[in-house]
Design a protein around this motif. Structure first.
Motif, mmCIF file in Angstrom:
data_model
loop_
_atom_site.group_PDB
_atom_site.id
_atom_site.type_symbol
_atom_site.label_atom_id
_atom_site.label_comp_id
_atom_site.label_asym_id
_atom_site.label_seq_id
_atom_site.Cartn_x
_atom_site.Cartn_y
_atom_site.Cartn_z
ATOM 1 N N ILE A 251 0.883 -1.212 0.139
ATOM 2 C CA ILE A 251 0.059 -0.015 0.084
ATOM 3 C C ILE A 251 1.066 1.246 0.148
ATOM 4 C CG2 ILE A 251 -1.867 1.103 1.363
ATOM 5 C CD1 ILE A 251 -2.659 -1.387 2.554
ATOM 6 N N GLU A 252 0.592 2.260 -0.760
ATOM 7 C CA GLU A 252 1.032 3.463 -0.878
ATOM 8 C C GLU A 252 1.457 4.060 0.388
ATOM 9 O OE1 GLU A 252 0.049 5.859 -4.032
ATOM 10 O OE2 GLU A 252 0.472 4.430 -5.500
ATOM 11 N N ASN A 253 2.433 4.394 1.041
ATOM 12 C CA ASN A 253 2.513 5.341 2.077
ATOM 13 C C ASN A 253 2.838 6.617 1.749
ATOM 14 O OD1 ASN A 253 2.828 6.104 4.761
ATOM 15 N ND2 ASN A 253 4.613 4.718 5.239
ATOM 16 N N GLU A 254 2.044 7.614 2.400
ATOM 17 C CA GLU A 254 2.218 9.073 1.879
ATOM 18 C C GLU A 254 3.412 9.588 2.690
ATOM 19 O OE1 GLU A 254 -1.352 10.854 3.435
ATOM 20 O OE2 GLU A 254 -2.847 10.216 1.930
ATOM 21 N N SER A 255 3.921 9.073 4.019
ATOM 22 C CA SER A 255 5.328 9.418 4.242
ATOM 23 C C SER A 255 6.258 9.211 3.623
ATOM 24 C CB SER A 255 5.159 9.360 6.037
ATOM 25 O OG SER A 255 5.273 7.727 6.068
ATOM 26 N N GLY A 256 6.347 7.975 3.048
ATOM 27 C CA GLY A 256 7.305 7.527 2.081
ATOM 28 C C GLY A 256 8.410 6.980 3.065
ATOM 29 N N GLU A 257 8.241 6.707 4.236
ATOM 30 C CA GLU A 257 9.321 6.178 5.143
ATOM 31 C C GLU A 257 9.635 4.721 4.848
ATOM 32 O OE1 GLU A 257 8.452 7.404 8.795
ATOM 33 O OE2 GLU A 257 8.818 9.670 8.623
ATOM 34 N N LYS A 258 8.347 3.670 5.208
ATOM 35 C CA LYS A 258 8.377 2.514 5.232
ATOM 36 C C LYS A 258 7.298 2.191 4.214
ATOM 37 C CE LYS A 258 10.967 1.454 9.192
ATOM 38 N NZ LYS A 258 10.855 0.508 10.309
ATOM 39 N N ILE A 259 7.325 0.802 3.881
ATOM 40 C CA ILE A 259 6.455 0.093 2.826
ATOM 41 C C ILE A 259 5.376 -0.324 3.954
ATOM 42 C CG2 ILE A 259 5.851 -1.375 1.216
ATOM 43 C CD1 ILE A 259 8.747 -1.105 0.244
ATOM 44 N N LEU A 260 4.055 -0.224 3.639
ATOM 45 C CA LEU A 260 2.864 -0.895 4.051
ATOM 46 C C LEU A 260 2.504 -1.965 3.452
ATOM 47 C CD1 LEU A 260 1.052 2.312 5.477
ATOM 48 C CD2 LEU A 260 2.654 0.974 6.617
ATOM 49 N N PHE A 261 2.040 -3.160 3.931
ATOM 50 C CA PHE A 261 1.559 -4.244 3.285
ATOM 51 C C PHE A 261 -0.037 -4.401 3.402
ATOM 52 C CE2 PHE A 261 6.052 -5.228 3.132
ATOM 53 C CZ PHE A 261 6.054 -5.920 1.917
ATOM 54 N N ASN A 262 -0.411 -4.965 2.320
ATOM 55 C CA ASN A 262 -1.957 -5.245 2.655
ATOM 56 C C ASN A 262 -2.286 -6.267 3.764
ATOM 57 O OD1 ASN A 262 -4.687 -5.908 2.220
ATOM 58 N ND2 ASN A 262 -4.550 -5.929 -0.138
#
Length: 326
Positions: A251-262
């Motif tokens: 899932i796209e993370n708006e902060s861009g720090e870490k990747i979020l998974f479904n």
């Protein structure tokens, strides 16, 4: 020596056979002594430990220097491609001439049909690797030009439609190129762009001929009965479209720090991917896209065992694979 012996019979006498036998016995005796010396030396130097590597097992000895000369192989391959391109150009100049089309008779067409021309064209069109097309675009484009010449020759176009798989190979190539360009969304590859133009021309010609055939043939009327297929054929036709696709694994993370998974699915390498830095270089993206296109067209498919692949919509290096067995 034989001539000298014939001119001088006194050179060879009756006792020469005895001398030859003595020499052979002396050589045999010397050889046996040398072998015994070597065996005794090996026996004295042998390791008394009973644990040893048997011959042919264990660590190898000798030089590990590679004899592979990549520059020479590339040069030989380049010369071979230039030779094939030259032959393709000759055939194009012959088959595109209207006079040569009139001179073609059934015997000559049969000779062309039984030759290796169509199999060679199929072998190049069967290679749907975007990487190879980008690096070796010239020979692939000349191959398409020759196919286009055959399609425009009324007496030779039957070789394409009736005795080969070129039509299906063209459709597969077009699908691969379109999928790759949609994934990259950039057209800075000159070789691939030129290849796409040639490919689209051949594809349009095939569709045009098929449309004319459909209008003139009675087998495509409304009452046309669908041919029966086996269960294995139905499975292959249905599941082929489902073998490779994309799915939102991350899932796209708006902060861009870490990747979020479904959270709806589990991913085994989730921690590894989350902690790894994302490398978004264009070269890496292109290479991943090229590999994905190759995977999408080369997955095994049969009624007993099949491989299904789902690639993430955001990251092409994140995939999930399903393997079915008999």
């Amino acid at each position: 020596a034989a001539a000298a012996a014939a001119n001088n019979p006194t050179i060879i006498d009756d006792n020469d056979d005895e001398y030859y036998e003595d020499d052979i016995e002396q050589i045999e005796s010397t050889t046996i002594q040398q072998l015994n010396t070597i065996n005794n030396s090996n026996h004295n130097n042998a390791n008394p430990n009973s644990n040893f590597w048997a011959k042919g097992t264990g660590f190898g000895t000798g030089s590990t220097h590679s004899q592979w000369k990549s520059d020479e192989i590339i040069q030989i391959q380049k010369l071979h491609e230039e030779h094939v391109i030259y032959l393709f150009d000759i055939f194009c100049s012959i088959f595109s001439d209207k006079l040569s089309e009139e001179l073609l008779d059934e015997n000559l067409i049969e000779i062309i049909n039984t030759s290796c021309l169509i199999p060679v064209l199929e072998s190049y069109l069967r290679n749907d690797s975007i990487l190879d097309i980008s690096k070796q675009g010239d020979i692939h484009r000349h191959c398409l030009r020759l196919v286009n010449c055959l399609l425009h020759n009324n007496k030779l176009k039957s070789l394409i439609y009736q005795t080969s798989n070129i039509e299906s190979l063209i459709e597969n190539l077009l699908q691969c190129v379109q999928t790759y360009t949609s994934m990259i969304q950039i057209d800075d590859d000159e070789q691939l762009n030129l290849f796409s133009v040639e490919l689209k021309q051949v594809y349009d010609k095939i569709k045009q001929d098929r449309q004319i055939e459909k209008e003139n043939s009675s087998q495509f009327n409304i009452n046309h009965k669908q041919q029966l297929v086996t269960l294995e054929e139905f499975y292959s036709q249905t599941m082929k479209l489902l073998q490779f696709s994309t799915y939102p694994i991350t899932i796209e993370n708006e902060s861009g720090e870490k990747i979020l998974f479904n959270k709806a699915i589990k991913y085994h390498y989730e921690d590894m991917v989350r902690d790894a830095l994302t490398i978004n270089s264009m070269q890496r993206i292109k290479r991943l896209a090229q590999e994905q296109i190759t995977i999408s067209t080369s997955l095994p498919l049969s009624f007993s065992s099949t491989i299904f692949v789902r690639s993430d919509e955001n990251r092409m290096d994140v995939m999930k694979i399903l393997m079915t067995g008999p």
